[in-house]
Design an enzyme around this catalytic site. Structure first.
Site, short mmCIF file in Angstrom:
data_model
loop_
_atom_site.label_atom_id
_atom_site.label_comp_id
_atom_site.label_asym_id
_atom_site.label_seq_id
_atom_site.Cartn_x
_atom_site.Cartn_y
_atom_site.Cartn_z
N ASP A 185 35.49 38.44 49.66
CA ASP A 185 34.49 37.63 50.35
C ASP A 185 34.97 37.21 51.74
O ASP A 185 36.14 37.35 52.10
CB ASP A 185 34.18 36.37 49.53
CG ASP A 185 33.51 36.69 48.21
OD1 ASP A 185 32.76 37.68 48.15
OD2 ASP A 185 33.76 35.96 47.23
N TYR A 222 45.18 38.47 41.81
CA TYR A 222 44.95 37.61 42.97
C TYR A 222 45.93 36.44 42.89
O TYR A 222 46.35 36.04 41.80
CB TYR A 222 43.53 37.04 42.95
CG TYR A 222 42.44 37.99 43.40
CD1 TYR A 222 41.97 37.97 44.71
CD2 TYR A 222 41.86 38.89 42.50
CE1 TYR A 222 40.96 38.82 45.11
CE2 TYR A 222 40.85 39.74 42.90
CZ TYR A 222 40.40 39.70 44.21
OH TYR A 222 39.39 40.55 44.61
#
EC number: 5.4.99.12
Length: 270
Positions: free
Chosen positions: A64, A122
């Site tokens: 994003d 992540y």
């Protein structure tokens, strides 16, 4: 054509995410939003002789706006005439400073960066102080107060395994299923200098999120929930109810994008 597997690193601050976006008609003049995919394809165009020769770059994940990466993977098909090219050197010579090609490998013609990915890691970085942040860490951490890490760790255990994570994805996200299998959520490190005698200890804490795949903004939503637990605003029962309720509107705020980094994507043979 020759298929290449690229490993990319970038800082997300000046990007509107990974994926190329067309400018919305009627939204006024201006260029298309700046994206990582677009910038990398522009670099190929410069090397290969113009926009008409630019190949499509396929990413493993659509990070994003504002999200960073050190291990994003992409594949791209380049013409045979460019086979002798040192692609890492050539691309890094024309890419902007906020994107780097970490590695380039010749891949099998059937390799697909997205569909062949088996699991992803992540990291999310918290900075446990609102009084200051180191200049070089600004834009890469979420500044929070001191948190109850033990309570957060216990709450994180509720997310391990296969669950329906509908409460932790963006409302309106189109997907076949919101069920995902999470392999790990845990704090893995504090200050990078913690093992150096005499080095200052900074209030930084890194959390690792590992799964076979994530929903849109799932990691940031999970982190926001865990921080709410660390602040004492939610208990274990609350987290269970949110997870089982499958309602995004009942879950806490989304963690800011700047603390999130795509660290590693695993493929068969890795």
């Amino acid at each position: 054509m020759q298929r290449l597997r690229l490993t990319l690193a970038y800082t997300g601050k000046r990007f509107q995410g990974w994926q190329i976006q067309e400018r919305v008609p009627g939204a006024g003049t201006g260029t298309n939003p700046r994206t990582v995919q677009g910038v990398v394809e522009e670099a190929f165009a410069k090397i290969l002789g113009g926009p008409e020769f630019a190949p499509r770059v396929h990413g493993a994940g659509r990070t994003d706006s504002g999200v960073h990466a050190v291990g994003q993977v992409a594949h791209v098909d380049v013409p045979e005439r460019a086979r002798p090219m040192d692609w890492q050197l050539a691309l890094n010579g024309v890419l902007p400073r906020d994107v780097s090609v970490v590695d380039v490998e010749v891949a099998d013609s059937n390799f697909h960066a997205r569909f062949d990915a088996q699991r992803k890691i992540y990291t999310y970085t918290l900075w446990h102080s609102r009084r200051f942040v180191l200049p070089h860490r600004r834009g890469f951490v979420w500044m929070v107060d001191s948190l109850d890490t033990d309570a957060m760790r216990k709450a994180a255990s509720l997310f391990i395994g296969e669950h329906d994570f509908a409460a932790f994805t963006n409302a309106g996200t189109v997907t076949k299923t919101t069920v995902r299998e999470v392999l790990a959520i845990e704090p893995v490190a504090c200050a990078p200098a913690e093992h150096i005698p005499g080095a200052p200890q900074w209030p930084e804490e890194i959390w690792r999120f590992e799964a076979q795949g994530f929903l849109k903004q799932m990691v940031r939503n999970l982190m926001g929930c865990l921080v709410a637990v660390g602040r004492g605003k939610l208990g274990m029962t609350d987290v269970k109810c949110i997870l089982n309720g499958k309602d995004r509107t009942q879950a806490p705020m989304t963690a800011p994008a700047q603390g999130l980094t795509l660290l590693k994507i695993f493929y068969p043979g890795d």
